[in-house]
Design a protein around this motif. Structure first.
Motif, PDB file in Angstrom:
ATOM      1  N   MET A  49       0.801  -1.220   0.000  1.00  0.00           N
ATOM      2  CA  MET A  49       0.000   0.000   0.000  1.00  0.00           C
ATOM      3  C   MET A  49       0.846   1.289   0.000  1.00  0.00           C
ATOM      4  O   MET A  49       0.509   2.239  -0.691  1.00  0.00           O
ATOM      5  N   ASP A  86       3.653  10.223  -2.858  1.00  0.00           N
ATOM      6  CA  ASP A  86       2.559  11.103  -3.316  1.00  0.00           C
ATOM      7  C   ASP A  86       1.508  10.290  -4.080  1.00  0.00           C
ATOM      8  O   ASP A  86       0.308  10.504  -3.925  1.00  0.00           O
ATOM      9  N   ALA A  88       0.987   7.073  -3.723  1.00  0.00           N
ATOM     10  CA  ALA A  88       0.314   6.197  -2.747  1.00  0.00           C
ATOM     11  C   ALA A  88      -0.735   6.979  -1.957  1.00  0.00           C
ATOM     12  O   ALA A  88      -1.810   6.453  -1.652  1.00  0.00           O
ATOM     13  N   ALA A  89      -0.431   8.245  -1.652  1.00  0.00           N
ATOM     14  CA  ALA A  89      -1.404   9.073  -0.912  1.00  0.00           C
ATOM     15  C   ALA A  89      -2.644   9.313  -1.760  1.00  0.00           C
ATOM     16  O   ALA A  89      -3.765   9.321  -1.254  1.00  0.00           O
ATOM     17  N   LYS A  90      -2.434   9.484  -3.050  1.00  0.00           N
ATOM     18  CA  LYS A  90      -3.575   9.684  -3.946  1.00  0.00           C
ATOM     19  C   LYS A  90      -4.449   8.425  -3.967  1.00  0.00           C
ATOM     20  O   LYS A  90      -5.679   8.503  -3.926  1.00  0.00           O
ATOM     21  N   VAL A  91      -3.790   7.283  -4.030  1.00  0.00           N
ATOM     22  CA  VAL A  91      -4.533   6.010  -4.044  1.00  0.00           C
ATOM     23  C   VAL A  91      -5.282   5.834  -2.719  1.00  0.00           C
ATOM     24  O   VAL A  91      -6.459   5.458  -2.691  1.00  0.00           O
ATOM     25  N   ARG A  92      -4.590   6.145  -1.631  1.00  0.00           N
ATOM     26  CA  ARG A  92      -5.200   6.021  -0.294  1.00  0.00           C
ATOM     27  C   ARG A  92      -6.439   6.920  -0.204  1.00  0.00           C
ATOM     28  O   ARG A  92      -7.488   6.501   0.284  1.00  0.00           O
ATOM     29  N   GLY A  93      -6.317   8.133  -0.711  1.00  0.00           N
ATOM     30  CA  GLY A  93      -7.441   9.074  -0.675  1.00  0.00           C
ATOM     31  C   GLY A  93      -8.579   8.660  -1.583  1.00  0.00           C
ATOM     32  O   GLY A  93      -9.710   9.118  -1.424  1.00  0.00           O
ATOM     33  N   GLY A  96      -8.239   3.277  -2.300  1.00  0.00           N
ATOM     34  CA  GLY A  96      -7.452   2.111  -2.708  1.00  0.00           C
ATOM     35  C   GLY A  96      -7.601   1.793  -4.182  1.00  0.00           C
ATOM     36  O   GLY A  96      -8.333   2.456  -4.920  1.00  0.00           O
TER      37      GLY A  96
ATOM     38  N   MET B   1      -4.612  -0.987   0.837  1.00  0.00           N
ATOM     39  CA  MET B   1      -5.079  -0.335   2.054  1.00  0.00           C
ATOM     40  C   MET B   1      -5.173  -1.358   3.170  1.00  0.00           C
ATOM     41  O   MET B   1      -5.851  -2.351   3.028  1.00  0.00           O
ATOM     42  N   VAL B   6     -10.793   6.061   5.206  1.00  0.00           N
ATOM     43  CA  VAL B   6     -10.493   7.377   4.630  1.00  0.00           C
ATOM     44  C   VAL B   6     -11.766   8.210   4.577  1.00  0.00           C
ATOM     45  O   VAL B   6     -12.845   7.697   4.288  1.00  0.00           O
ATOM     46  N   THR B   8     -13.094  12.002   3.032  1.00  0.00           N
ATOM     47  CA  THR B   8     -12.668  13.103   2.152  1.00  0.00           C
ATOM     48  C   THR B   8     -13.663  14.253   2.252  1.00  0.00           C
ATOM     49  O   THR B   8     -14.834  14.049   2.587  1.00  0.00           O
ATOM     50  N   GLN B  26      -9.370  19.595  -2.092  1.00  0.00           N
ATOM     51  CA  GLN B  26      -9.860  18.414  -1.373  1.00  0.00           C
ATOM     52  C   GLN B  26      -8.927  18.098  -0.213  1.00  0.00           C
ATOM     53  O   GLN B  26      -7.731  18.376  -0.275  1.00  0.00           O
ATOM     54  N   ASN B  28      -8.003  14.659   2.174  1.00  0.00           N
ATOM     55  CA  ASN B  28      -8.192  13.228   2.449  1.00  0.00           C
ATOM     56  C   ASN B  28      -7.641  12.960   3.834  1.00  0.00           C
ATOM     57  O   ASN B  28      -6.468  13.224   4.098  1.00  0.00           O
ATOM     58  N   ASP B  46      -3.999  14.733   3.979  1.00  0.00           N
ATOM     59  CA  ASP B  46      -3.442  15.173   2.697  1.00  0.00           C
ATOM     60  C   ASP B  46      -4.341  16.250   2.127  1.00  0.00           C
ATOM     61  O   ASP B  46      -5.483  15.969   1.752  1.00  0.00           O
ATOM     62  N   PRO B  54      -0.440  14.002  -8.440  1.00  0.00           N
ATOM     63  CA  PRO B  54      -0.164  13.512  -7.086  1.00  0.00           C
ATOM     64  C   PRO B  54       0.778  14.402  -6.269  1.00  0.00           C
ATOM     65  O   PRO B  54       0.762  14.387  -5.047  1.00  0.00           O
ATOM     66  N   GLY B  55       1.607  15.203  -6.963  1.00  0.00           N
ATOM     67  CA  GLY B  55       2.579  16.033  -6.241  1.00  0.00           C
ATOM     68  C   GLY B  55       1.951  17.259  -5.595  1.00  0.00           C
ATOM     69  O   GLY B  55       2.577  17.889  -4.722  1.00  0.00           O
ATOM     70  N   ARG B  57       0.295  18.304  -3.074  1.00  0.00           N
ATOM     71  CA  ARG B  57      -0.125  17.710  -1.802  1.00  0.00           C
ATOM     72  C   ARG B  57       0.615  18.360  -0.650  1.00  0.00           C
ATOM     73  O   ARG B  57       1.826  18.562  -0.698  1.00  0.00           O
TER      74      ARG B  57
END
Lengths: 256, 94
Positions: A49, A86, A88-93, A96, B1, B6, B8, B26, B28, B46, B54-55, B57
């Motif tokens: 994860m 970064d 992985a954080a997107k996936v977590r948010g 999954g 996970m 989570v 949001t 957003q 999270n 986040d 993704p960056g 953040r």
């Protein structure tokens, strides 16, 4: 067990490649393999994860060092690119990655490894944490793996309330379809999977007459291989790797 | 996970990431494995802008006690700030 002797030639190639994954998407993957004509067994290394990260690159190379064609697909490919954490954080948010997507990527990786001229046509699947769960799922939902290793995969036993559109089926429901021997490494102090979850899975494996080998380590919790985390347990990690390679040697290297 | 926990919410504001300030869209909030904090599970926040990749953040990983202190601090500051802006100022009293 040592994969080499001091008088032998040793070499490895490790690089990013592409592989056709879920729905035909071309995703990137980290491929490490020993140099030489082979034939070598393969391992699909599904990352955990926290992402397609340095630890998983190290583990992929570790498999190659032990004489395996090791392919780690970037199962987060569709979430974009950036630093592994970064992404992985997107996936977590996003709740999954979908099980179907991981299975598709594992299938493509399996197919690629088996197609290589230097493959011995035997391939295992490995994962830790969320990917331990996914390794189990892949071994159940796909035909073609010859051995599977689930290291402390949580959320294999899910209640109805815990199901999501991305994880619509409790993986334990697929136990009857498990198509290869399974090695499970778990920690007694883990909260996900708890020893009770592991027991439930073991009962299902017994019920369907599946080949499995489970080891429950005392004084270990979740992630005891991760040397960069407080969960690291040296003794359990060393023993776990030893058991893992013995298992893969038995089912992937030995002539059938 | 490993926990899959989570929450949001849509956000409006700005965040400062490695590339400078960006528009937040957003947040999270998860209770799961952190990347850096030496904890098995952390309260991870986040602040992101999904449109910028993704960056984009701003991340924090807190132990549960710290997360609760943060909640209290935010609510206290918010209450004081909103109360003070409703108070009549000296110029309006005059």
């Amino acid at each position: 067990m040592h994969p080499y002797t001091t008088d032998m030639y040793e070499g490895m190639l490790a690089e990013t490649v592409t592989v056709e994954g879920y729905k035909g998407d071309v995703i990137n993957a980290y491929f490490a393999r020993p140099l030489g004509p082979g034939p070598f067994p393969g391992v699909v290394v599904i990352h955990h994860m926290p992402g397609w990260d340095e630890l998983y690159r190290e583990m992929t190379r570790k498999f190659a060092h032990h004489g395996y064609l090791a392919l780690s697909p970037n199962i987060y490919y569709r979430f974009g690119h950036g630093s592994p954490e970064d992404v992985a954080a997107k996936v977590r948010g996003s709740g999954g990655v979908a099980d179907d997507s991981v299975i598709g990527d594992a299938e493509g990786s399996l197919r690629l490894l088996k197609s290589l001229p230097l493959s011995n046509k035997k391939v295992g699947v490995f994962g830790t944490c969320s990917s331990g769960r996914q390794a189990f799922l892949a071994a159940c939902r796909l035909k073609g793996f010859d051995a599977a290793v689930d290291c402390w995969g949580g959320r294999i036993v899910l209640s109805k309330e815990e199901l999501t559109p991305k994880q619509p089926v409790s993986p334990i429901e697929y136990t009857k379809d498990l198509s290869c021997p399974l090695l499970g490494l778990f920690g007694e102090e883990d909260q996900n999977p708890t020893p009770q979850h592991v027991q439930l899975l073991e009962q299902e494996l017994k019920k369907y007459g599946k080949m499995y080998e489970f080891h429950m380590y005392p004084k270990a919790g979740h992630g005891f291989f991760y040397y960069d985390r407080p969960a690291y347990r040296q003794e359990a990690a060393i023993d776990g790797w030893k058991k893992l390679f013995l298992f893969f040697e038995r089912y992937l290297r030995a002539p059938s | 996970m490993c926990t899959g926990i989570v929450e949001t919410a849509e956000m409006s504001g700005s965040g400062k990431g490695p590339q400078g300030w960006f528009k937040l869209e957003q947040v999270n909030v998860s209770y799961d494995h952190p990347s850096d904090a030496q904890l098995e599970h952390a309260l991870n926040i986040d602040f992101v802008n999904p449109k910028e990749g993704p960056g984009a953040r701003v991340a924090v990983e807190l132990n549960p006690a710290s997360a609760r202190k943060l909640v209290d601090a935010i609510l206290t500051a918010l209450s004081r700030g909103q109360a003070s802006t409703k108070q009549p100022t000296l110029s309006t009293v005059r």
